[in-house]
Design an enzyme around this catalytic site. Sequence first.
Site, PDB file in Angstrom:
ATOM      1  N   ARG A  60    -104.009 -68.940  32.626  1.00  0.00           N
ATOM      2  CA  ARG A  60    -104.219 -68.745  31.183  1.00  0.00           C
ATOM      3  C   ARG A  60    -105.157 -67.571  30.878  1.00  0.00           C
ATOM      4  O   ARG A  60    -105.333 -67.196  29.721  1.00  0.00           O
ATOM      5  CB  ARG A  60    -104.794 -70.012  30.553  1.00  0.00           C
ATOM      6  CG  ARG A  60    -103.858 -71.188  30.576  1.00  0.00           C
ATOM      7  CD  ARG A  60    -104.427 -72.343  29.774  1.00  0.00           C
ATOM      8  NE  ARG A  60    -103.720 -73.572  30.029  1.00  0.00           N
ATOM      9  CZ  ARG A  60    -102.600 -73.938  29.408  1.00  0.00           C
ATOM     10  NH1 ARG A  60    -102.071 -73.163  28.489  1.00  0.00           N
ATOM     11  NH2 ARG A  60    -102.026 -75.091  29.706  1.00  0.00           N
TER      12      ARG A  60
ATOM     13  N   HIS B 220    -106.648 -67.903  19.711  1.00  0.00           N
ATOM     14  CA  HIS B 220    -106.467 -69.123  20.507  1.00  0.00           C
ATOM     15  C   HIS B 220    -107.480 -70.167  20.066  1.00  0.00           C
ATOM     16  O   HIS B 220    -108.652 -69.834  19.814  1.00  0.00           O
ATOM     17  CB  HIS B 220    -106.651 -68.844  22.000  1.00  0.00           C
ATOM     18  CG  HIS B 220    -105.652 -67.891  22.554  1.00  0.00           C
ATOM     19  ND1 HIS B 220    -104.372 -68.275  22.873  1.00  0.00           N
ATOM     20  CD2 HIS B 220    -105.740 -66.566  22.817  1.00  0.00           C
ATOM     21  CE1 HIS B 220    -103.713 -67.220  23.333  1.00  0.00           C
ATOM     22  NE2 HIS B 220    -104.516 -66.168  23.291  1.00  0.00           N
ATOM     23  N   LEU B 221    -107.056 -71.398  20.008  1.00  0.00           N
ATOM     24  CA  LEU B 221    -107.941 -72.501  19.653  1.00  0.00           C
ATOM     25  C   LEU B 221    -108.989 -72.732  20.736  1.00  0.00           C
ATOM     26  O   LEU B 221    -110.162 -72.916  20.451  1.00  0.00           O
ATOM     27  CB  LEU B 221    -107.129 -73.788  19.443  1.00  0.00           C
ATOM     28  CG  LEU B 221    -106.142 -73.739  18.277  1.00  0.00           C
ATOM     29  CD1 LEU B 221    -105.068 -74.786  18.456  1.00  0.00           C
ATOM     30  CD2 LEU B 221    -106.877 -73.937  16.968  1.00  0.00           C
ATOM     31  N   SER B 222    -108.534 -72.742  21.987  1.00  0.00           N
ATOM     32  CA  SER B 222    -109.437 -72.929  23.116  1.00  0.00           C
ATOM     33  C   SER B 222    -109.841 -71.561  23.652  1.00  0.00           C
ATOM     34  O   SER B 222    -109.392 -70.532  23.149  1.00  0.00           O
ATOM     35  CB  SER B 222    -108.750 -73.749  24.213  1.00  0.00           C
ATOM     36  OG  SER B 222    -107.682 -73.006  24.785  1.00  0.00           O
TER      37      SER B 222
ATOM     38  N   ASN C  15    -101.119 -66.634  17.487  1.00  0.00           N
ATOM     39  CA  ASN C  15    -101.461 -67.524  18.584  1.00  0.00           C
ATOM     40  C   ASN C  15    -100.157 -67.717  19.345  1.00  0.00           C
ATOM     41  O   ASN C  15     -99.314 -68.528  18.945  1.00  0.00           O
ATOM     42  CB  ASN C  15    -102.003 -68.857  18.076  1.00  0.00           C
ATOM     43  CG  ASN C  15    -102.398 -69.781  19.219  1.00  0.00           C
ATOM     44  OD1 ASN C  15    -101.997 -69.570  20.360  1.00  0.00           O
ATOM     45  ND2 ASN C  15    -103.163 -70.800  18.907  1.00  0.00           N
TER      46      ASN C  15
ATOM     47  N   TYR D 142    -107.592 -79.068  22.092  1.00  0.00           N
ATOM     48  CA  TYR D 142    -107.150 -78.350  20.897  1.00  0.00           C
ATOM     49  C   TYR D 142    -107.687 -78.920  19.585  1.00  0.00           C
ATOM     50  O   TYR D 142    -107.462 -78.329  18.533  1.00  0.00           O
ATOM     51  CB  TYR D 142    -105.619 -78.311  20.854  1.00  0.00           C
ATOM     52  CG  TYR D 142    -105.036 -77.648  22.077  1.00  0.00           C
ATOM     53  CD1 TYR D 142    -105.207 -76.289  22.296  1.00  0.00           C
ATOM     54  CD2 TYR D 142    -104.337 -78.385  23.025  1.00  0.00           C
ATOM     55  CE1 TYR D 142    -104.694 -75.675  23.433  1.00  0.00           C
ATOM     56  CE2 TYR D 142    -103.816 -77.776  24.163  1.00  0.00           C
ATOM     57  CZ  TYR D 142    -104.001 -76.426  24.361  1.00  0.00           C
ATOM     58  OH  TYR D 142    -103.502 -75.825  25.481  1.00  0.00           O
TER      59      TYR D 142
ATOM     60  N   HIS E  24     -98.580 -65.867  28.034  1.00  0.00           N
ATOM     61  CA  HIS E  24     -98.671 -65.670  29.473  1.00  0.00           C
ATOM     62  C   HIS E  24     -97.351 -65.255  30.104  1.00  0.00           C
ATOM     63  O   HIS E  24     -97.318 -64.914  31.280  1.00  0.00           O
ATOM     64  CB  HIS E  24     -99.151 -66.962  30.144  1.00  0.00           C
ATOM     65  CG  HIS E  24    -100.288 -67.604  29.434  1.00  0.00           C
ATOM     66  ND1 HIS E  24    -101.545 -67.034  29.359  1.00  0.00           N
ATOM     67  CD2 HIS E  24    -100.356 -68.749  28.720  1.00  0.00           C
ATOM     68  CE1 HIS E  24    -102.331 -67.817  28.647  1.00  0.00           C
ATOM     69  NE2 HIS E  24    -101.638 -68.854  28.241  1.00  0.00           N
TER      70      HIS E  24
ATOM     71  N   ASP F 242     -93.585 -56.368  23.612  1.00  0.00           N
ATOM     72  CA  ASP F 242     -92.858 -55.193  23.138  1.00  0.00           C
ATOM     73  C   ASP F 242     -92.727 -55.188  21.619  1.00  0.00           C
ATOM     74  O   ASP F 242     -92.883 -54.146  20.979  1.00  0.00           O
ATOM     75  CB  ASP F 242     -91.484 -55.111  23.795  1.00  0.00           C
ATOM     76  CG  ASP F 242     -91.559 -54.743  25.274  1.00  0.00           C
ATOM     77  OD1 ASP F 242     -92.623 -54.269  25.732  1.00  0.00           O
ATOM     78  OD2 ASP F 242     -90.549 -54.940  25.977  1.00  0.00           O
TER      79      ASP F 242
END
Length: 147
Positions: free
Chosen positions: A112, A101-103, A75, A24, A81, A88
Amino acid sequence: MSKPIYVLSGPNLNLLGVREPEIYGHQTLDDVKRLCEARAAALGRSVVFRQSNHEGELIDWIQEARTEASAVVINPAGYGHTSVAILDALKAVGVPVIECHLSNPASREAFRRKTYVSLAATGLVSGFGAASYELAVEAAAGLTRPA
């Protein structure tokens, strides 16, 4: 003045710079906030930047964004997940949603590789570390017009 872009971060992102920096990065969440604010300002926009480890609080902010935001950058972290409730809420928000997402989740563990958030997202930015947030803010600004 136009409505701000809501930038929401999920669980454990308060530990950026400390938690698994090899994945990260070393920048803190405060560093990410400053990057988002600077990118938004350069585009003539503003951000509301928030983080929570609590699913319900994130949902409350998403619902608030229905009337208070021009777009949402989220994020969802681990909630991406698992949380149909966040999905919703995002489906009902009525403004563009950029998942961030950072990664790069597609290059990580199999669990993931799928997020519920993607089902409601206008677009996705991932894999660029803290710059993912900046790029997501830029995308959100591009999808909305200042009022």
